[in-house]
Design a protein around this motif. Structure first.
Motif, PDB file in Angstrom:
ATOM      1  N   GLY A   1      25.474  47.482  53.753  1.00 19.15           N
ATOM      2  CA  GLY A   1      25.484  47.134  52.335  1.00 19.15           C
ATOM      3  C   GLY A   1      26.846  47.301  51.693  1.00 19.15           C
ATOM      4  O   GLY A   1      27.091  46.799  50.595  1.00 19.15           O
ATOM      5  N   CYS A   2      27.732  48.023  52.348  1.00 16.18           N
ATOM      6  CA  CYS A   2      29.053  48.302  51.772  1.00 16.18           C
ATOM      7  C   CYS A   2      30.092  47.266  52.161  1.00 16.18           C
ATOM      8  O   CYS A   2      31.134  47.169  51.518  1.00 16.18           O
ATOM      9  CB  CYS A   2      29.554  49.669  52.229  1.00 16.18           C
TER      10      CYS A   2
ATOM     11  N   CYS B   1      32.011  45.186  49.675  1.00 17.74           N
ATOM     12  CA  CYS B   1      31.679  45.717  48.343  1.00 17.74           C
ATOM     13  C   CYS B   1      32.836  46.540  47.788  1.00 17.74           C
ATOM     14  O   CYS B   1      33.540  46.129  46.896  1.00 17.74           O
ATOM     15  CB  CYS B   1      30.401  46.536  48.414  1.00 17.74           C
ATOM     16  N   GLY B   2      33.030  47.751  48.341  1.00 16.23           N
ATOM     17  CA  GLY B   2      34.159  48.585  47.912  1.00 16.23           C
ATOM     18  C   GLY B   2      33.934  49.357  46.634  1.00 16.23           C
ATOM     19  O   GLY B   2      34.847  49.987  46.116  1.00 16.23           O
ATOM     20  N   CYS B   3      32.706  49.368  46.090  1.00 22.00           N
ATOM     21  CA  CYS B   3      32.487  50.049  44.803  1.00 22.00           C
ATOM     22  C   CYS B   3      32.531  51.566  44.930  1.00 22.00           C
ATOM     23  O   CYS B   3      32.934  52.254  44.006  1.00 22.00           O
ATOM     24  CB  CYS B   3      31.149  49.624  44.210  1.00 22.00           C
ATOM     25  N   LEU B   4      32.107  52.116  46.068  1.00 21.33           N
ATOM     26  CA  LEU B   4      31.983  53.565  46.271  1.00 21.33           C
ATOM     27  C   LEU B   4      31.246  54.220  45.100  1.00 21.33           C
ATOM     28  O   LEU B   4      31.621  55.290  44.633  1.00 21.33           O
ATOM     29  CB  LEU B   4      33.355  54.209  46.492  1.00 21.33           C
TER      30      LEU B   4
ATOM     31  N   CYS C   1      26.042  53.999  46.385  1.00 16.62           N
ATOM     32  CA  CYS C   1      26.698  53.805  47.679  1.00 16.62           C
ATOM     33  C   CYS C   1      26.273  54.884  48.674  1.00 16.62           C
ATOM     34  O   CYS C   1      26.550  56.060  48.484  1.00 16.62           O
ATOM     35  CB  CYS C   1      28.209  53.801  47.525  1.00 16.62           C
TER      36      CYS C   1
HETATM   37  S1  FES Z   1      27.612  50.181  48.061  1.00 18.78           S
HETATM   38 FE1  FES Z   1      29.598  49.524  47.369  1.00 18.78          FE
HETATM   39  S2  FES Z   1      30.914  50.461  48.764  1.00 18.78           S
HETATM   40 FE2  FES Z   1      29.006  51.201  49.357  1.00 18.78          FE
END
Ligand code: FES
Length: 166
Positions: free
Chosen positions: A117-118, A121-124, A129
């Motif tokens: 899922g990451c 994405c990169g949102c951390l 996350c």
């Molecule tokens: S859900 Fe976005 S980096 Fe993990």
């Protein structure tokens, strides 16, 4: 009869460092922990039996498997000091490492699944996350610092629940 060790059979800390690839400071630390032993010359210099090389190699291999230095020491204590371990002496140690490696593989497989899922994405995100915040059980109860807001924390090992209102 086994001949007595000669001075050529003993290694200085510099030689042991060079042969093992470990810094002299690390070797002194290993010695402090009892992982290796040295004898002292009349001048107070350390001298190591050649078997110390094998012990250092063992400790480094144990660390690669994920064992702490303490655990490596406990494993070393199960092996003979005076000779290379036989297959029979080595088997129980290797078996205990096998469990450790299996656990690590299982953990990595879970992490790889969650990582899906990451990707890209990169949102951390602290809330969602699973890579950054893998076991955030509190997030299931809503946003914010749940335990400081009075939510019950999961029961600790002794079975008592804790809130911050106590
Ligand atoms: S859900 Fe976005 S980096 Fe993990």
């Amino acid at each position: 009869m086994v001949p007595a060790p000669t001075s050529e059979d003993r290694l200085t800390i510099g030689q042991l460092s060079q042969r093992s690839g470990l810094a002299t400071s690390a070797l002194r630390y290993y010695e402090e922990l009892g992982l290796i032993r040295s004898e002292r010359t009349v001048g107070g210099q350390r001298r190591y039996a050649r078997a110390a090389l094998r012990r250092v190699a063992f400790v480094r291999a144990a660390q690669r498997v994920g064992l702490s230095l303490e655990e490596a020491g406990a494993a070393l204590a199960r092996l003979p000091v005076d000779h290379a371990p036989t297959a029979k002496e080595w088997a129980p140690v290797a078996r205990s490492w096998q469990h450790r490696i299996d656990d690590q593989i299982a953990e990595l497989q879970v992490l790889r699944r969650k990582l899906g899922g990451c990707i890209g994405c990169g949102c951390l995100s602290l809330r969602t996350c699973t890579l950054y915040n893998p076991d955030d059980v509190a997030a299931e109860h809503g946003a914010g610092a749940r335990y400081l807001l009075g939510d019950e924390q999961p029961a600790p090992a002794h079975g008592r629940t804790v809130t911050h209102r106590e």
